[in-house]
Design an enzyme around this catalytic site. Structure first.
Site, short mmCIF file in Angstrom:
data_model
loop_
_atom_site.label_atom_id
_atom_site.label_comp_id
_atom_site.label_asym_id
_atom_site.label_seq_id
_atom_site.Cartn_x
_atom_site.Cartn_y
_atom_site.Cartn_z
N HIS A 117 -155.04 13.19 21.20
CA HIS A 117 -154.01 13.08 22.25
C HIS A 117 -154.38 13.91 23.47
O HIS A 117 -153.78 13.75 24.53
CB HIS A 117 -152.67 13.55 21.69
CG HIS A 117 -151.49 12.85 22.28
ND1 HIS A 117 -151.53 12.24 23.52
CD2 HIS A 117 -150.22 12.66 21.82
CE1 HIS A 117 -150.34 11.71 23.79
NE2 HIS A 117 -149.54 11.95 22.77
N ASP A 333 -157.22 -8.32 17.07
CA ASP A 333 -157.84 -9.39 16.29
C ASP A 333 -159.34 -9.12 16.20
O ASP A 333 -160.10 -9.37 17.13
CB ASP A 333 -157.58 -10.75 16.96
CG ASP A 333 -158.17 -11.91 16.16
OD1 ASP A 333 -158.90 -11.66 15.17
OD2 ASP A 333 -157.92 -13.07 16.53
#
Length: 398
Positions: A117, A333
């Protein structure tokens, strides 16, 4: 200013095609040549040494069926599919990116990612996943070329803040999952609309409902008839600053605002959604006033205020992060088709709310972490349950 933690995400696929894992590794290497800082190491909380140490890739075999995990998702179980404890301080000094490929008995794969982060937000994580998945599936036209343009916008400077001494109280907390279907969200948006907020967003509507029900649970548990509260909302600032930056810009483009509720009486949903709208409008107005290169107080001041609120025991303080609109299902995907479930894993601290788009984009999943006693009240709140389904199965048969 960001704590040394990782952003976790889990992507679940029903595929049995483990042969493509080698392609997964190869395409990860290819993607890291474009996102080259993710193959380096964070140094001195100030810069990334691009030493090409690389990302960490772990393979794990899971001795149960994927359906057992997805029939009743449990956050303690889900954490085991991540390559590292996402609260690890390594997020500020060690490996920037870690990946774990989990192979389930009988078929099925879960890909767990942890990205530091310190140098990335959820939007950056989404951009990385989209580009990696495009490389893995051979869809070159979907490959994203990241932009590393944050330095001219916010040149390095001493932005250290001496926070007040905070003694954090430790509670035994639990995390639960609630799912809001699109039709229920539409009904809620109609209910919370008012003269000040005629067309609330779905995130505003849900945040107001969760805030109200969490406040109610706190009052019941503590035995108070009234109690002030605040709601800290993270904001993607890419399109809210001057000059705006593209969505493909890599970095931690996160701001925040704090909505307050000081009224003694129970505040209704109309009032809470109005406070949330006022907060984002005030933040946007200030963000557009002065370029970040000249003044970063629009980012630093809410963080400093939040540290002060966390030390108080006379009010409730909630933190909300929305991952909605990142189109994670469409992005991820890898050649197996879209994931059957995307989870942000778990909230990282008490009184934290994470919102993620459900499959199809109309609904929203909410992970919320409260102390144990308050959760017992919260999860039985009839107003909440009139809109939310409690931890429904993700597994789809047929």
């Amino acid at each position: 200013m960001v704590p040394p933690t990782y952003i976790p995400i889990l992507l679940f696929y029903p595929t049995s095609d483990h042969q493509r894992v080698q392609q997964l590794k190869k395409s990860l290497s290819e993607t890291l040549t474009r996102f080259y800082p993710f193959a380096g190491t964070i140094k001195d909380n100030a810069f990334i040494e691009c030493n090409d140490d690389g990302a960490c890739f772990i393979e794990a075999r899971v001795s149960c069926l994927l359906s057992h995990i997805l029939n009743e998702p449990d956050h303690e179980v889900l954490k085991q599919f991540l390559p590292i404890n996402f609260e690890s301080s390594e997020g500020g000094k060690g490996c920037v990116l870690l990946v774990q490929a989990n192979y389930f008995k009988g078929g099925g794969i879960a890909v767990g990612l942890c990205l530091s982060h310190k140098i990335a937000d959820a939007a950056t994580l989404s951009t990385f996943i989209r580009s990696w998945a495009a490389s893995a599936s051979g869809s070159d036209q979907r490959v994203v070329n990241p932009l590393f343009d944050s330095v001219p916008m916010a040149p390095p400077k001493d932005i250290s803040v001496d926070p007040p001494s905070v003694e954090m109280k430790v509670y035994k907390s639990v995390t639960k999952r609630f799912v809001f279907h699109g039709s229920k969200i539409a009904d809620l948006k109609v209910k919370v609309a008012n003269n000040f907020v005629e067309n609330p967003t779905k995130v505003e509507a849900l945040a107001a409902l969760i805030w109200k029900c969490a406040r109610k649970a706190s009052r019941v548990t503590l035995g108070f008839s009234s109690r002030p509260s605040a709601f800290y909302q993270n904001v993607n600032i890419r399109n809210k600053i001057v000059p705006p930056v593209p969505n493909g810009s890599v970095g931690n483009f996160v701001g925040s605002f704090i909505a307050r509720s000081e009224e003694a009486a129970e505040t209704d949903l109309h009032g809470l959604v109005a406070e949330l709208r006022k907060g984002i409008e005030q933040f946007t107005s200030k963000a557009k006033r002065v370029p970040l290169s000249e003044d970063i107080s629009v980012i630093s001041e809410p963080q400093t205020a939040a540290i002060g609120f966390l030390s108080r025991d006379d009010m409730d303080f909630y933190v909300c992060t929305s991952w909605c609109r990142f189109e994670l299902y469409e992005a991820a995907d890898f050649g197996w088709g879209k994931p059957m479930w995307v989870s942000s894993a778990v909230p990282t601290c008490n009184n934290m709310v994470i919102l993620v788009d459900a499959e199809g984009g109309d609904g929203i999943e909410c992970w919320i972490r409260l102390n144990e006693d308050e959760m017992k009240v919260f999860e039985c709140d009839q107003e909440l349950l009139s809109y939310a389904a409690f931890n429904p199965s993700v597994w789809k048969t047929g």
